[in-house]
Write an enzyme that holds these catalytic residues in place. Structure first.
Site, short mmCIF file in Angstrom:
data_model
loop_
_atom_site.label_atom_id
_atom_site.label_comp_id
_atom_site.label_asym_id
_atom_site.label_seq_id
_atom_site.Cartn_x
_atom_site.Cartn_y
_atom_site.Cartn_z
N ASP A 168 0.82 -1.33 0.03
CA ASP A 168 0.11 0.10 0.14
C ASP A 168 0.82 1.59 -0.07
OD1 ASP A 168 -3.09 -0.73 0.66
OD2 ASP A 168 -1.93 -2.09 1.86
N GLU A 223 -5.34 7.40 -0.07
CA GLU A 223 -5.62 6.71 1.01
C GLU A 223 -4.71 6.80 2.20
OE1 GLU A 223 -7.17 2.62 0.44
OE2 GLU A 223 -8.14 2.75 2.49
N ASP A 254 -6.21 5.32 -4.95
CA ASP A 254 -6.15 4.11 -3.82
C ASP A 254 -5.18 3.16 -4.31
OD1 ASP A 254 -7.02 2.30 -2.20
OD2 ASP A 254 -9.07 2.11 -2.53
N ILE A 293 -3.65 0.55 -2.87
CA ILE A 293 -4.22 -0.91 -3.24
C ILE A 293 -5.77 -0.66 -2.73
CG2 ILE A 293 -4.19 -3.42 -2.48
CD1 ILE A 293 -1.01 -3.01 -2.23
N ASP A 294 -6.63 -0.95 -3.83
CA ASP A 294 -7.99 -1.16 -3.47
C ASP A 294 -8.22 -2.54 -3.15
OD1 ASP A 294 -10.44 -0.25 -2.89
OD2 ASP A 294 -11.16 -0.65 -5.27
N THR A 330 -7.49 -4.25 -0.15
CA THR A 330 -6.25 -4.64 0.54
C THR A 330 -6.51 -5.96 0.91
OG1 THR A 330 -6.34 -2.55 1.41
CG2 THR A 330 -4.65 -4.16 2.34
N LYS A 358 -14.10 -4.74 -10.05
CA LYS A 358 -15.41 -5.15 -10.34
C LYS A 358 -15.95 -3.94 -11.50
CE LYS A 358 -17.01 -4.96 -5.88
NZ LYS A 358 -15.80 -5.24 -5.25
N ASP A 361 -12.23 5.24 -3.83
CA ASP A 361 -12.66 3.84 -4.08
C ASP A 361 -13.85 3.66 -5.21
OD1 ASP A 361 -11.81 2.12 -1.93
OD2 ASP A 361 -12.98 3.13 -0.32
N1 LIG Z 1 -17.67 -1.26 6.64
C1 LIG Z 1 -17.40 -1.17 5.01
N2 LIG Z 1 -18.22 -0.62 4.12
C2 LIG Z 1 -18.15 -0.58 3.00
N3 LIG Z 1 -16.80 -0.26 2.41
C3 LIG Z 1 -15.87 -0.52 3.13
C4 LIG Z 1 -15.95 -0.71 4.73
N4 LIG Z 1 -14.74 -0.88 5.26
C5 LIG Z 1 -13.78 -0.75 4.35
N5 LIG Z 1 -14.60 -0.48 2.96
C6 LIG Z 1 -13.78 -0.08 1.77
O1 LIG Z 1 -14.17 -1.32 0.95
C7 LIG Z 1 -12.98 -1.03 -0.19
C8 LIG Z 1 -12.88 -2.51 -0.82
O2 LIG Z 1 -14.03 -2.55 -1.44
P1 LIG Z 1 -14.50 -3.87 -2.02
O3 LIG Z 1 -15.52 -4.40 -1.12
O4 LIG Z 1 -15.22 -3.69 -3.22
O5 LIG Z 1 -13.42 -4.87 -2.34
C9 LIG Z 1 -11.82 -1.06 0.80
O6 LIG Z 1 -10.95 -0.36 -0.05
P2 LIG Z 1 -9.36 -0.56 0.87
O7 LIG Z 1 -9.02 -1.99 0.43
O8 LIG Z 1 -8.45 0.01 -0.36
O9 LIG Z 1 -9.14 -0.04 1.96
C10 LIG Z 1 -12.58 0.30 2.01
O10 LIG Z 1 -12.25 1.43 1.35
MG LIG Z 2 -10.18 1.06 -1.52
#
Ligand SMILES: Nc1ncnc2c1ncn2[C@@H]1O[C@H](COP(=O)(O)O)[C@@H](OP(=O)(O)O)[C@H]1O
Ligand SMILES: [Mg+2]
Length: 422
Positions: free
Chosen positions: A119, A144, A204, A206-207, A209, A330, A356
């Site tokens: 990240d 981020e 982001d 690493i989106d 993570t 996605k 995001d």
């Molecule tokens: N409780 C929550 N509800 C919705 N999104 C959340 C969450 N907690 C984290 N996220 C977000 O969901 C992203 C991942 O999306 P997805 O579910 O589509 O894989 C995370 O990005 P990061 O991994 O960059 O932190 C974070 O920003």
């Molecule tokens: Mg993200």
């Protein structure tokens, strides 16, 4: 039964499982560092990062019409080229780390989400490359990560490892080397608040993570806002197969690593992360009939209400099970027609961040799709680091949007009514 899209265990090179991770806070033994290629005789790079403040963003002349609408098709060409280079190099760093995923790569942030060396390294690389490629521009980055945890005494070995990784990765493109301090400053250049005026990069690093740590999908997501509108976006998806994930079994031996990119008015494209010459224009599916549609949602149930998505899909008449994958991969998969719908309904109180969705939204929009909140409003990226949304995010093609919106609103109403009867 949801169809869980998991690629890396079968088509990725050997990867330690996430369960092998040791508790957060542990430091990497120096001997476990990734091997570095032979260092070149580097020129020390002095970066023009102001450590504690960013240059003021460029603003448009008072009273002028929307700069985005007035742009010619060559607008943002150099910004897009820089963004593709930055995301590709960041993806390379992430791939190295995921392949050699070491227990010590996991840290913990105050919000308990896992944060990795990758990240930080990815954010540093994107910031460094954008500054290097666009030196004359003022620079504002909404990203981020910040360096607070990395500045602690116990994180110094981790910081050294990140700096090594950054130098190792950028050495393929640049004859320069950065110091630990350069890396920290580059990471902290992402503290901009964004907003409706001027240009802001949105990152982001690493989106997804959690997907990254599991060995599944993740994305490096980079977008540019100009006067509050997303004008370009790039999504590096190192584990996404080159061909549709809708036919996963048939294509399970397929090559992976996709770079999606789009710039306002120019359409959306995909290329191989390892072969930039392979680019092709992409389009969302033309599916009008929900019975032929499939839908994406978060792999993590904590990120999106799977029950609500199920109710919406049933109301709409979608037959296929949900495809659950992490990250803005996605959006990329939807933009090239692997599926027709993306549903995201966070639990109450969660505030979506602009990084995001910004890159994913323009890739889908330029591929002929559309992202709105659950009330049908277009997403507004001009309000700072957060999106102020009504309830959730839905994405689909323009033909399916009216019936999807209807099914979403009826399902939310039914859910609220049943909750009020409890
Ligand atoms: N409780 C929550 N509800 C919705 N999104 C959340 C969450 N907690 C984290 N996220 C977000 O969901 C992203 C991942 O999306 P997805 O579910 O589509 O894989 C995370 O990005 P990061 O991994 O960059 O932190 C974070 O920003
Ligand atoms: Mg993200």
């Amino acid at each position: 039964m949801a169809s869980r899209v998991r690629f890396s265990r079968t088509i990725f090179s050997p990867l330690p499982s996430a369960s092998a991770l040791i508790p957060s806070g542990s430091l990497p033994p120096a001997s476990l560092s990734l091997p570095l290629s032979n260092p070149k005789p580097y020129r020390r790079l002095r970066l023009p990062f102001p450590p504690s403040h960013l240059p003021p963003p460029r603003s448009s002349p008072a009273g002028s019409a929307s700069p985005v609408a007035a742009m010619s098709s060559s607008s943002y060409d150099k910004e897009l080229a820089a963004a593709k280079k930055a995301a590709s190099l960041a993806a390379r760093l992430c791939q190295k780390v995921q392949k050699a995923l070491l227990t010590s790569d996991v840290q913990s942030k105050a919000d308990k989400s896992p944060v990795t060396v990758a990240d930080y390294g990815s954010q540093a690389i994107v910031s460094l490359v954008l500054r290097k490629e666009l030196p004359s521009e003022s620079f504002s980055l909404v990203a981020e990560e910040d360096s607070a945890d990395l500045r602690k005494d116990e994180a110094q070995e981790t910081l050294k490892r990140i700096t090594e990784l950054v130098n190792d990765t950028i050495s393929s493109e640049y004859s320069m080397s950065v110091s630990d301090e350069d890396v920290l400053i580059a990471i902290d250049s992402g503290k901009s608040e964004g907003g409706p005026v001027g240009q802001h990069w949105v990152l982001d690093p690493i989106d997804g993570t959690k997907g990254f740590l599991r060995g599944d999908q993740y994305a490096i997501a980079l977008a540019l806002l100009d006067e509050g509108k997303v004008v370009l976006g790039v999504l590096g998806c190192p584990n996404l197969p080159h061909t549709s994930i809708a036919n996963l079994d048939r294509h399970s031996q397929n090559k992976i690593g996709c770079l999606f990119y789009a710039k306002t008015g120019d359409g959306a494209y995909m290329q191989s992360l390892s072969d930039p010459s392979s680019n092709a224009k992409i389009h969302v599916t033309a599916t009008e009939n929900p019975a032929d549609a499939s839908f994406f949602e978060s792999y993590e149930a904590a990120h999106s209400l799977h029950d609500l998505s199920k109710a919406i899909a049933e109301k709409l008449g979608v037959q296929a099970p949900p495809v659950r994958i992490d990250s803005q991969a996605k959006y990329g998969a939807l933009a090239r027609g692997d599926g027709a719908i993306y549903l995201r309904f966070p639990h109450k109180g969660y505030r979506e961040k602009i990084w995001d969705h910004a890159a994913g939204c323009i890739v889908v929009a330029e591929a002929g799709g559309f992202a709105t909140d659950a009330a049908g409003n277009a997403l507004d990226f001009s309000k700072g680091r957060y999106l102020d949304l009504d309830t959730g995010i839905i994405v689909t093609n323009k033909k399916l949007m009216p019936s999807l919106l209807n099914a979403v609103q009826e399902s939310i109403k039914a859910k609220n009514q049943s909750a009020s009867h409890l």
